[in-house]
Motif scaffolding. Sequence first.
Motif, PDB file in Angstrom:
ATOM      1  N   TYR A 503       0.831  -1.201   0.000  1.00 46.20           N
ATOM      2  CA  TYR A 503       0.000   0.000   0.000  1.00 46.20           C
ATOM      3  C   TYR A 503       0.865   1.251   0.000  1.00 46.20           C
ATOM      4  N   LEU A 504       0.240   2.351  -0.388  1.00 47.97           N
ATOM      5  CA  LEU A 504       0.857   3.669  -0.343  1.00 47.97           C
ATOM      6  C   LEU A 504      -0.230   4.647   0.071  1.00 47.97           C
ATOM      7  N   ALA A 505       0.037   5.447   1.111  1.00 50.82           N
ATOM      8  CA  ALA A 505      -0.949   6.387   1.617  1.00 50.82           C
ATOM      9  C   ALA A 505      -0.312   7.757   1.795  1.00 50.82           C
ATOM     10  N   TYR A 506      -1.118   8.795   1.601  1.00 50.69           N
ATOM     11  CA  TYR A 506      -0.630  10.169   1.677  1.00 50.69           C
ATOM     12  C   TYR A 506      -1.612  11.001   2.494  1.00 50.69           C
ATOM     13  N   THR A 507      -1.085  11.809   3.418  1.00 53.02           N
ATOM     14  CA  THR A 507      -1.902  12.679   4.263  1.00 53.02           C
ATOM     15  C   THR A 507      -1.417  14.116   4.131  1.00 53.02           C
ATOM     16  N   TYR A 508      -2.385  15.032   3.989  1.00 52.83           N
ATOM     17  CA  TYR A 508      -2.069  16.457   3.918  1.00 52.83           C
ATOM     18  C   TYR A 508      -3.039  17.211   4.816  1.00 52.83           C
ATOM     19  N   ALA A 509      -2.507  18.115   5.644  1.00 53.59           N
ATOM     20  CA  ALA A 509      -3.328  18.953   6.518  1.00 53.59           C
ATOM     21  C   ALA A 509      -2.924  20.404   6.301  1.00 53.59           C
ATOM     22  N   SER A 510      -3.845  21.190   5.767  1.00 46.08           N
ATOM     23  CA  SER A 510      -3.533  22.583   5.457  1.00 46.08           C
ATOM     24  C   SER A 510      -3.772  23.478   6.667  1.00 46.08           C
ATOM     25  N   LYS A 511      -3.191  24.675   6.631  1.00 47.53           N
ATOM     26  CA  LYS A 511      -3.372  25.635   7.706  1.00 47.53           C
ATOM     27  C   LYS A 511      -4.793  26.178   7.745  1.00 47.53           C
ATOM     28  N   SER A 512      -5.504  26.066   6.663  1.00 48.50           N
ATOM     29  CA  SER A 512      -6.860  26.593   6.601  1.00 48.50           C
ATOM     30  C   SER A 512      -7.900  25.625   7.150  1.00 48.50           C
ATOM     31  N   GLY A 513      -7.467  24.456   7.634  1.00 53.63           N
ATOM     32  CA  GLY A 513      -8.390  23.507   8.249  1.00 53.63           C
ATOM     33  C   GLY A 513      -8.771  22.330   7.381  1.00 53.63           C
ATOM     34  N   TYR A 514      -8.311  22.274   6.147  1.00 50.84           N
ATOM     35  CA  TYR A 514      -8.583  21.125   5.293  1.00 50.84           C
ATOM     36  C   TYR A 514      -7.580  20.007   5.588  1.00 50.84           C
ATOM     37  N   SER A 515      -8.055  18.794   5.547  1.00 48.46           N
ATOM     38  CA  SER A 515      -7.151  17.650   5.652  1.00 48.46           C
ATOM     39  C   SER A 515      -7.574  16.590   4.640  1.00 48.46           C
ATOM     40  N   LEU A 516      -6.595  15.929   4.054  1.00 43.12           N
ATOM     41  CA  LEU A 516      -6.821  14.923   3.026  1.00 43.12           C
ATOM     42  C   LEU A 516      -5.992  13.702   3.350  1.00 43.12           C
ATOM     43  N   LYS A 517      -6.636  12.543   3.322  1.00 41.98           N
ATOM     44  CA  LYS A 517      -5.900  11.289   3.457  1.00 41.98           C
ATOM     45  C   LYS A 517      -6.384  10.371   2.351  1.00 41.98           C
ATOM     46  N   THR A 518      -5.473  10.009   1.477  1.00 43.79           N
ATOM     47  CA  THR A 518      -5.827   9.154   0.355  1.00 43.79           C
ATOM     48  C   THR A 518      -4.779   8.063   0.208  1.00 43.79           C
ATOM     49  N   GLY A 519      -5.162   6.994  -0.449  1.00 48.01           N
ATOM     50  CA  GLY A 519      -4.222   5.895  -0.596  1.00 48.01           C
ATOM     51  C   GLY A 519      -4.709   4.847  -1.558  1.00 48.01           C
ATOM     52  N   LEU A 520      -3.818   3.936  -1.869  1.00 49.10           N
ATOM     53  CA  LEU A 520      -4.104   2.857  -2.808  1.00 49.10           C
ATOM     54  C   LEU A 520      -3.474   1.578  -2.251  1.00 49.10           C
ATOM     55  N   ARG A 521      -4.252   0.503  -2.266  1.00 51.48           N
ATOM     56  CA  ARG A 521      -3.774  -0.777  -1.769  1.00 51.48           C
ATOM     57  C   ARG A 521      -4.026  -1.844  -2.834  1.00 51.48           C
ATOM     58  N   TYR A 522      -3.049  -2.734  -2.997  1.00 45.68           N
ATOM     59  CA  TYR A 522      -3.205  -3.831  -3.945  1.00 45.68           C
ATOM     60  C   TYR A 522      -3.009  -5.147  -3.196  1.00 45.68           C
ATOM     61  N   GLU A 523      -3.936  -6.087  -3.427  1.00 51.76           N
ATOM     62  CA  GLU A 523      -3.849  -7.404  -2.790  1.00 51.76           C
ATOM     63  C   GLU A 523      -4.006  -8.490  -3.851  1.00 51.76           C
ATOM     64  N   TYR A 524      -3.146  -9.490  -3.762  1.00 58.67           N
ATOM     65  CA  TYR A 524      -3.229 -10.629  -4.680  1.00 58.67           C
ATOM     66  C   TYR A 524      -3.413 -11.896  -3.848  1.00 58.67           C
ATOM     67  N   THR A 525      -4.419 -12.706  -4.218  1.00 59.39           N
ATOM     68  CA  THR A 525      -4.798 -13.871  -3.425  1.00 59.39           C
ATOM     69  C   THR A 525      -4.591 -15.147  -4.223  1.00 59.39           C
TER      70      THR A 525
END
Length: 917
Positions: A503-525
């Motif tokens: 997986y890879l995840a990214y978090t951003y929190a701005s000074k104006s009060g916005y926050s973003l957390k997004t990511g992508l995960r890959y699973e093989y079974t």
Amino acid sequence: MRIFIHYRLLLLVFFTFLGLNFSFAQTLTGKGKISGVVIDSTDRQPVSFATVTLTLVNSQKPISGAVADEKGQFTINKVPTGEYNVAISFIGFKTITKTVTIEDKKDNVNLGTIYLYPAVTELKEVTVEGQKELIEEKVDRTVYNAEQDATSKGGDATDVLRRVPMLTVDLDGNVSLRGNQNIRVLINNKPSSIMATSLADALRQIPADQIKSVEVITSPSARYDAEGSAGIVNIITKKTTMQGLTLGINNSVGYRGSMLGLNGSLRTGKVGFTLGGFGRSEYNVIGNFENRQNTVNSIGNELLTIQSADTRRRGLWGRYTLGFDYDIDKYNSLTASVQFGVRNNRNFQDGLLARTFQNTILQNINLRDVDIKDLSNNIDASLSYIRTYEKPQKEFSVLALFSRNNRTNDFINNILNPDSREVISRLKNLNDSYNQEVTLEVNYQTPIGKTQILEMGAKQIMRQVTSDFQYLFATGATGEFIRNTNAQLSNVLDYLQNVTASYLAYTYASKSGYSLKTGLRYEYTLIDASLKNEQKVEIPDYGVLVPSINLSKKMKGGNIVKLSYNRRIQRPSLQFLNPNIQAANPLNITIGNPALDPEFTNNFELGYSTFVKGVSLNVATFVRNTNNAIQSVRDIIGADTIRTTFQNIGKENAYGFNLNININVGKFSIGTGGDIYYATLNNNVPNPIYRASNQGWVYGARLFGNYKINDNWALQAFSFYRGREVQLQGIRGGFGMYSVAINRDFKNKKGSIGLGIENFFNFNGITIRSELNSPVLNQQSVNVNQNLSFRVNFNYRIGKMSFDAPKRRRSINNDDMKSEGGGDGVGDGMQQGGGNNGGGRPQGVNGQGTGRPQGGQNMMQQGGGRPQGQGGNPQWQGQGGNTGKPQEVPNQDQKKKKNEKETPKKEKQEEKPKNEE
């Protein structure tokens, strides 16, 4: 110690800040600047709204100040030249004071990172009147603080989960989230093999007194396994990291169950040990049921079958844990634990009477006694290594887990002569099985600048499941059992599954009060399944890409708006795969399908949270869409036997919202809320005989009240009601429960005693009426469960220990198998009212699947930080959840001189904790 803070204190603090800042703006005319970042030493998270006060050296009068923002950052502007003391404080933490010098008009002093430690004062000047919120909203989860609820003491985890918003627990212990049973339940962020067989039985093994809080995670990030269509439920048990030696005793004696627990803890220096466990017993769990079933046989004759029985259940559980942790140095630590559990369950259907009529004429009568035995033992062993860095929120971890559950799940039917009640013959089913998992996981996270975090990791799960089942028959009461060699009745299923994920995840929190957390995960079974003496079961391998995104905006007054989307999968557990014919009730048999594929679900959610004058309000709307859903397919074999199997033929949608309101007024606190959604279900079967669809509204409501009589006495009450449940081929009736508890803390705050009683007006038991309809069968069921209960609770702590700030811990979690939420053993006729399984749950099979949420509690990463705008509660917690004075925290800076000047002009320095434990 539980810290209660009256809302008037929060208003006082707010207006004090307002007045100070206004005053400062009127008096300062310089051009210097002092800045820094405030961090909690316990978890390396920002201390939002920390107070920063500026005073002249040798003066106590503040001349300026600031309040830290949500990232813990602060700046004091317009500072004239001179020598100052900068005091950084927050409720529940020790005040840190630094001395700085502004030598010229444009001097800029950066204090760097400043760590705050838990406070050692007792806040004698503070009037403690309110209570910690029972329900808290975080960025990606709702937290139910179970330790604040005395009405569940003496019960088990099932009683606690019934009180949690968005969760529904039926009388069999099956748990659903917003109407969906495809959830993962974890203990302290870890999976356990006790969840791999029967979730309902596993929850009965956990005493309510041991539960600190329950987290409902509806929008897991990419770091989580892709499993769990509805979400993740994480049960946090009470635990402490302390210096010294202590022993805790928890005891409960009641009309329907008892519990005895002993927990010891030893910690000296960098090494800590915990050893403890508990035993629980359940008895006097009785009820009865009646099913009226209309079927059409192969030649078109309509038959009426009436089936009834008295039910009993009793159980004995135990779970024991040895834990070890070692802080190698301030940046490296090891944690290990071994848990061993045992279970002994017995379920009985006494006098299971079945009468079959054709055109009102009795055609057949059958009488039998059913005895179901469910025995298991399990072991969970885990080891984790964590590396932290000077840079806050930078971390590397390696985690390993071995988990195995051995289970024996048998039933025996004594078939009786209806007149003499002599044993004519006996039918036995033996099902020995085991579930074993070996898991390895590596995670790394690092901040990017001051507003971003990058996470990445990989995981490997190696799972092995075996189920050895056989049917045996005997004549008379003493005849020898003979094994049936039919491959459908006696066989062995071997099921191997390997899941590789990154997986890879990214978090951003701005000074104006916005926050973003997004990511992508890959699973093989990869799957390899086979039956003994038969051809290999062909199941294709598959890969899945799972995106997730969480967006939030913090507005004025602490209001928060959240928007999220995630895609999830749900792999079938052994409960759905096992071809063992589950026929404890001969008129309702169930057969698994080893070739099932996973389900795929899209989740959308929009939420809003606010806090106004002691009232917190949280509302969320959601949409859930599931394709390829695993659903039941029913047909008739013989004259009157319903056969149930499973296929990937379903489509399920849910549209709804949930609301929670908490009010704190003086000594009173009230929590209320509910959820409602519209469900549509369709099995997409083209054959009109088996085609099924249904739709309708489902709702539930709960109410909690607490009154703190004085420092030692408290009174609490709880009630909930769940309306009828819409199912694919019918409905299941609603039911409600209520309870009252009174609790008294001892004067030394080392223990408490309490009395709880539930359903005290319901002498006839809880009645649930259900219906099942299809072109080939109709069934009406009435189930009665006796739930009037009372219990006395006692707990006491021996020894004295001092609290240290615990290091952030990671744990390993698997959550990638679909289970039926616990309905896997022959029951008491209360699942589906016998609708699916006639007189009760079918003979148990061994479901596979455990869960895994995020290990550490990271505010930017998983919303684990303190609620904004609510003053923040000190993190003091007494052993066993008892109220008491805060334990003194060893001062990490005792060897420093009190007024030492630590920050030279223009030199950026960082306050480094000497003990980060």
